[in-house]
Every structure is written in structure tokens, then in C-alpha cells.
Design an enzyme around this catalytic site. Sequence first.
Site, PDB file in Angstrom:
ATOM      1  N   LYS A  52       0.982  -1.259  -0.248  1.00 30.91           N
ATOM      2  CA  LYS A  52       0.044   0.025  -0.087  1.00 30.91           C
ATOM      3  C   LYS A  52       0.713   1.199   0.111  1.00 30.91           C
ATOM      4  O   LYS A  52       0.716   2.184  -0.834  1.00 30.91           O
ATOM      5  CB  LYS A  52      -0.869  -0.104   1.343  1.00 30.91           C
ATOM      6  N   ASN A  53       1.728   1.362   0.891  1.00 35.06           N
ATOM      7  CA  ASN A  53       2.639   2.494   1.212  1.00 35.06           C
ATOM      8  C   ASN A  53       3.662   2.890  -0.159  1.00 35.06           C
ATOM      9  O   ASN A  53       4.184   4.138  -0.171  1.00 35.06           O
ATOM     10  CB  ASN A  53       3.332   2.638   2.395  1.00 35.06           C
ATOM     11  N   CYS A  96      -4.330  13.259  12.709  1.00 37.03           N
ATOM     12  CA  CYS A  96      -4.854  11.905  12.362  1.00 37.03           C
ATOM     13  C   CYS A  96      -4.908  11.162  13.716  1.00 37.03           C
ATOM     14  O   CYS A  96      -4.100  11.710  14.948  1.00 37.03           O
ATOM     15  CB  CYS A  96      -4.752  11.038  11.319  1.00 37.03           C
ATOM     16  N   ARG A 116       0.443  15.228  12.178  1.00 36.49           N
ATOM     17  CA  ARG A 116       1.541  14.924  11.150  1.00 36.49           C
ATOM     18  C   ARG A 116       1.743  16.090  10.171  1.00 36.49           C
ATOM     19  O   ARG A 116       0.814  16.165   9.201  1.00 36.49           O
ATOM     20  CB  ARG A 116       0.915  13.897  10.478  1.00 36.49           C
ATOM     21  N   ASP A 120       4.960   1.234  12.003  1.00 31.16           N
ATOM     22  CA  ASP A 120       3.662   0.600  11.343  1.00 31.16           C
ATOM     23  C   ASP A 120       3.426  -0.742  11.955  1.00 31.16           C
ATOM     24  O   ASP A 120       2.392  -1.513  11.587  1.00 31.16           O
ATOM     25  CB  ASP A 120       3.716   0.724   9.798  1.00 31.16           C
ATOM     26  N   ARG A 131      -8.414  -0.154   4.954  1.00 27.94           N
ATOM     27  CA  ARG A 131      -7.436   0.734   4.319  1.00 27.94           C
ATOM     28  C   ARG A 131      -6.387   0.166   3.858  1.00 27.94           C
ATOM     29  O   ARG A 131      -5.458   0.543   2.918  1.00 27.94           O
ATOM     30  CB  ARG A 131      -7.252   1.923   5.327  1.00 27.94           C
TER      31      ARG A 131
HETATM   32  C1  EPZ Z   1       4.514   7.273   6.009  1.00 26.74           C
HETATM   33  O1  EPZ Z   1       3.673   8.439   6.188  1.00 26.74           O
HETATM   34  C2  EPZ Z   1       3.587   6.033   6.114  1.00 26.74           C
HETATM   35  N1  EPZ Z   1       2.628   6.450   5.018  1.00 26.74           N
HETATM   36  C3  EPZ Z   1       3.060   5.888   7.150  1.00 26.74           C
HETATM   37  O2  EPZ Z   1       2.289   4.610   7.436  1.00 26.74           O
HETATM   38  C4  EPZ Z   1       4.302   5.307   8.244  1.00 26.74           C
HETATM   39  O3  EPZ Z   1       4.034   5.455   9.551  1.00 26.74           O
HETATM   40  C5  EPZ Z   1       5.341   6.592   8.077  1.00 26.74           C
HETATM   41  O4  EPZ Z   1       5.628   7.020   6.813  1.00 26.74           O
HETATM   42  C6  EPZ Z   1       6.405   6.596   8.826  1.00 26.74           C
HETATM   43  O5  EPZ Z   1       7.189   5.277   8.595  1.00 26.74           O
HETATM   44  C7  EPZ Z   1       2.378   6.006   3.683  1.00 26.74           C
HETATM   45  O6  EPZ Z   1       3.460   5.818   3.223  1.00 26.74           O
HETATM   46  C8  EPZ Z   1       1.135   6.420   2.852  1.00 26.74           C
HETATM   47  P1  EPZ Z   1       6.512  10.711   7.699  1.00 26.74           P
HETATM   48  P2  EPZ Z   1       4.325   9.838   6.255  1.00 26.74           P
HETATM   49  O7  EPZ Z   1       6.403  11.886   6.830  1.00 26.74           O
HETATM   50  O8  EPZ Z   1       5.532   9.756   4.862  1.00 26.74           O
HETATM   51  C9  EPZ Z   1       7.194  13.939  11.052  1.00 26.74           C
HETATM   52  C10 EPZ Z   1       0.354   3.263   7.736  1.00 26.74           C
HETATM   53  O9  EPZ Z   1      -0.029   3.035   8.814  1.00 26.74           O
HETATM   54  N2  EPZ Z   1       7.062  14.809   9.962  1.00 26.74           N
HETATM   55  O10 EPZ Z   1       7.720   9.925   7.270  1.00 26.74           O
HETATM   56  O11 EPZ Z   1       3.366  10.736   6.219  1.00 26.74           O
HETATM   57  C11 EPZ Z   1       5.987  13.012  11.325  1.00 26.74           C
HETATM   58  O12 EPZ Z   1       5.077  14.015  12.295  1.00 26.74           O
HETATM   59  C12 EPZ Z   1       0.777   4.726   7.612  1.00 26.74           C
HETATM   60  O13 EPZ Z   1       0.396   2.648   6.782  1.00 26.74           O
HETATM   61  C13 EPZ Z   1       7.197  16.277  10.240  1.00 26.74           C
HETATM   62  O14 EPZ Z   1       7.682  16.739  11.345  1.00 26.74           O
HETATM   63  O15 EPZ Z   1       5.214  10.041   7.303  1.00 26.74           O
HETATM   64  C14 EPZ Z   1       6.668  11.944  12.216  1.00 26.74           C
HETATM   65  O16 EPZ Z   1       6.783  12.171  13.110  1.00 26.74           O
HETATM   66  C15 EPZ Z   1       0.697   5.569   9.070  1.00 26.74           C
HETATM   67  N3  EPZ Z   1       7.464  17.203   9.069  1.00 26.74           N
HETATM   68  C16 EPZ Z   1       7.817  11.706  11.183  1.00 26.74           C
HETATM   69  O17 EPZ Z   1       8.212  13.263  10.747  1.00 26.74           O
HETATM   70  C17 EPZ Z   1       6.930  16.728   7.854  1.00 26.74           C
HETATM   71  O18 EPZ Z   1       6.773  17.673   7.027  1.00 26.74           O
HETATM   72  C18 EPZ Z   1       7.621  10.717   9.973  1.00 26.74           C
HETATM   73  O19 EPZ Z   1       6.651  10.909   9.288  1.00 26.74           O
HETATM   74  C19 EPZ Z   1       6.598  15.396   7.819  1.00 26.74           C
HETATM   75  C20 EPZ Z   1       6.666  14.396   8.890  1.00 26.74           C
END
Ligand code: EPZ
Length: 491
Positions: free
Chosen positions: A22-23, A173, A178, A374, A466
Site C-alpha cells: 500500500k505505502n 489523525c 502529522r 507501522d 484501508r
Molecule cells: C509514511 O507516512 C507512511 N504512510 C506511514 O504509514 C508511516 O507510519 C510513516 O511513513 C513513517 O514510516 C504512507 O506511506 C502512505 P513521515 P508519512 O512524513 O510519509 C514527522 C500506515 O499505517 N514529519 O515519514 O506521512 C511526522 O510527524 C501509515 O500505513 C514532520 O515533522 O510519514 C513523523 O513524526 C501511517 N514534518 C515523522 O516525521 C513533515 O513535514 C515521519 O513522518 C513530515 C513528517
Amino acid sequence: MDAFTIQGGKRLRGSLRIHGSKNASLPLMATALLTDEPVVLRDVPQLSDIQNMVRLLESLGCTAAWRTPHSAVVPRIVVKTKTPAGAAKVAVGAGSSASSKGSTRSLPRAGSGSIDALLAPPEDVSELTLHVTDPARSQADYKIVRTMRASICTLGPLLAKRGYARVSMPGGCNIGARPVDLHIRGLRALGAKITLDQGYIVAEAKRLTGARVFLGGPFGSTVLGTANVMSAAALAKGTTIIESAACEPEIEDVANLLNAMGAKISGAGTPRIVIEGVDELHGADYTVMPDRIEAGTYIMAAAVTNGDVVLENCPIDSLTAVFDRLAEVGVDIELPKDDCSRSNRMRETIRIASARRLDPVEVVTQPHPGFPTDLQAQIMALLCLADGNSMITEKIYPDRFMHTAELLRMGASITRSGPTAMVTGVRKLVGAPVMASDLRASAGLVIAGLAASGTTTVHRVYHLDRGYECMETCLQQLGAEIERIDDKETE
Ligand code: EPZ
């Protein structure tokens, strides 16, 4: 609204094929916005998040067509096959301190060999063709974005290809705040003018210009932010270097597709990605990597039920940290022989067997290659039945603990202090009605339900839909007593 009812206590046995990721699929689908030609994606899982992404892309002028089995629209990627490796005896974590606890046994049959991410999949997987036919529409509406945060990965491709993007700002969420500041910082570094208007991110640039971009944040890098900036930089003028890029395997998958479309990207999968911008990208035909989180979830399910399960199409090199922790817990995982000659073992067959008390372990979630956030809820469910105290520290989403209150209702013993949870193993979990709160928390509750005595009802399984294709059918295939029911209670 559907629910699952689970009669716990059955040992899972049998085999299962892991679906496409999915991701990976979500940002891969967004790359279709970067070209006027069709992009064919194979083994995209049938999930509600994917349907939402299709809806979003359609609203952005893309046509979407599903087909099974294979029917080529554009030439397939030419790849070389290697000789498949045979069955082998191997212990998980061999060579590490954890190895002493892994057992040695033959694989049930030869692994699917050295087929890696770029190779052709079985012919019967789904095929999704995306083709931009109306590039005039560049607004990603709130009504779709609010259903799925990954909608943000249309921002970079829209901006790079059309010079303009208006994408609804995703909200918070259930797993915590996020933000998308790093996405915006990255695209600004490439020369985009970005403003906020009525809850929309408005991004403009005649043509993006390559630059050095730093994507490190307080919780590490950003996965979808890296995908966004990398995709946008593929069409920028000049060279972009992303420092502190996310190293997740899904990023490598996106880079592989972009390169198949004519991009010039190197270093994906490492913290430093170099992108030489090109003037245009063409269509491609690409197979999505298998889902490492789905694989990890079924591994935990097998382990918690003392099961004996074979998983096919397993991306084992993306699960090293998970295998390491599970070896410490005492779960036997048989992997194909590893002489370190292959760097990306992506479509392997593995066997999980667990027939003893589980040992407690310390788990810290971290960016890849660390233990994935995850899979935190799922390993917590497993550790509820370990023989002693386990510590779980969440370093990506410090508030991602919604599942703990529900696990307590099943007799678990968990104490939380900030981003850390202490899990004291109990002799048994007891079935109960529990409420799914997000995708992975729900998977943790299903795992607990499989091990619990009596009946567990997991309400609101739309969260599971999802990210897990036909989870109940997959578990039934392994002998679990699990049914999907029409849930009147939460309506
Ligand atoms: C991806 O989300 C995945 N989603 C998430 O999976 C996964 O938990 C996450 O990566 C971390 O591995 C998809 O790929 C669709 P991040 P993403 O930006 O890219 C902070 C699932 O269950 N951050 O890497 O949105 C953020 O708050 C989902 O399948 C900032 O501070 O996650 C977090 O603490 C849930 N500023 C960390 O970085 C930003 O601009 C990592 O988030 C972006 C993120």
C-alpha cells in the site's frame, strides 16, 4: 459498518501470498501525474486507500483502468533474471547476538529465488493503468484529502509537471500530529512559491530548479516528503541533492519507477539521493514491491498463535529489524540461504514457527532500517503474552498508543509513560469487544484476538480495510476462526 468476530486460540497453519505494498503504491500512483503517457502498475492491492487515491487522480484529470490478468499497454521494463537460490538451513539473526535463540530447519520448499523488485510478477496479479488525459485540473479537494493523508504525494508531481498545484492541507489523525512542513521546505528549495489559502497549499513554479535540499526533521526524515521532492526534482532543471532523505524501501520503489520513466535518480534507499533533472518523463510498466507491513503483521499473527505459516512474496531485506527482534523473542523464522551475494531479496518464501513461551524484548521504533512504527501495535499484542517485561518506545509518533487501552480490556498489562510503554506479559488474553482506532492499531487488536480465549469483536474494521486486502479471508486461509459481520453496535 463492519466488524470482525474472532474465536481465539486456533494455531495458524498454511501459506499465504503477500500483496503489493500500500505505502509504495500510493506515491507510485501519484507519479502518473508526471507524464502524458500511461503508467501501468502491477500488484496494486485492492484497498480503500487505493480506491481513494484513484478517485483523487481521476479528479486531477487521470483515467484509471483495472485489468487482470496481464495486458501490456506500454513496453515492459527489461530486466535480467538470476538463478534462483535453493532451499537452505538458516537461523534468524545468524551472526548477531540474537541468533542463539533462532532455530535451524529446512524451508518447506525452495524460496522464490532471486527475483527482485524489478522482475515480472505472476501473470495473475491486478494491473492498474493510469493515464493523464485532462491536465487542466490541479486541485486536490479537501473532501478526498481528508479521507487519506497520502493525498499529499500529488503535490510534487502536479507542481513539477503543471507548474501549479492546489492541494488541501491534510489534518491530524489518530496516530498524532502529522505536519507537512518538510514537504513544503523541500519544494520551496526547488524554487516553488508556496502559500496557504483557505486550508489549501498553493504551489507555483514555471519550472523547478535543482538544489540541495535537507529533509531532516525532529522525528527523522519524511517518507512521503522524500517521495514528493524526489518526484518533483525529476523534472527540475539541473541537479538536486536530497540530504537526510528517507531510506524506506518504498522510496527505492518510487525511484525505480521514476527511472523506468526516464528519470535519472541515484542513491534512493540511502540518506543522500541525487537527481539529475530531465525535460520529460514517459510511461512505464512496473510491479509494486510486496507489502513489508502486511508481511510483518502476518508474521506476528503466526507467532502469537504458536502457528506454522509459510509466507510467499515476502520482502525480507526490508524486515531485518523485525526478524532481529523476533529472534530475541524466540520466534523461529526460516529464510532462504543468505551468502550476501544479493542486495535486495524482495520476493522470498519464508516460514514462521513458534512453539514455545515467548521471551520479552525491548523495541524502539525508528526510521528504516530500524523497527517500523507501522508494526508497533502488532508486536505489542505479541509481547502481551511474553514471559516478562518488554519495553516499547515509539520514536516516530510518540502518541501512537491508542491500541493500549483496548488491549487492557482484553486482560493485558501495559503501563505507558510518554513515548514508552512497559508491557508485562500475562498468561492469557481474554476475548472482548474492542474498538479499532487506526489501521495498525486495529491489526494489533486482531492479533490479540487470535491469541485470546473466547470471542473478540473488533469494531470499525473499515480502518483495516484501508491497508489489509481481505484480511479475514487471509486469516481464514490459515485456519483462523474470523468472520466479517454487519456491525449494528457502532452504527
Ligand atoms: C509514511 O507516512 C507512511 N504512510 C506511514 O504509514 C508511516 O507510519 C510513516 O511513513 C513513517 O514510516 C504512507 O506511506 C502512505 P513521515 P508519512 O512524513 O510519509 C514527522 C500506515 O499505517 N514529519 O515519514 O506521512 C511526522 O510527524 C501509515 O500505513 C514532520 O515533522 O510519514 C513523523 O513524526 C501511517 N514534518 C515523522 O516525521 C513533515 O513535514 C515521519 O513522518 C513530515 C513528517
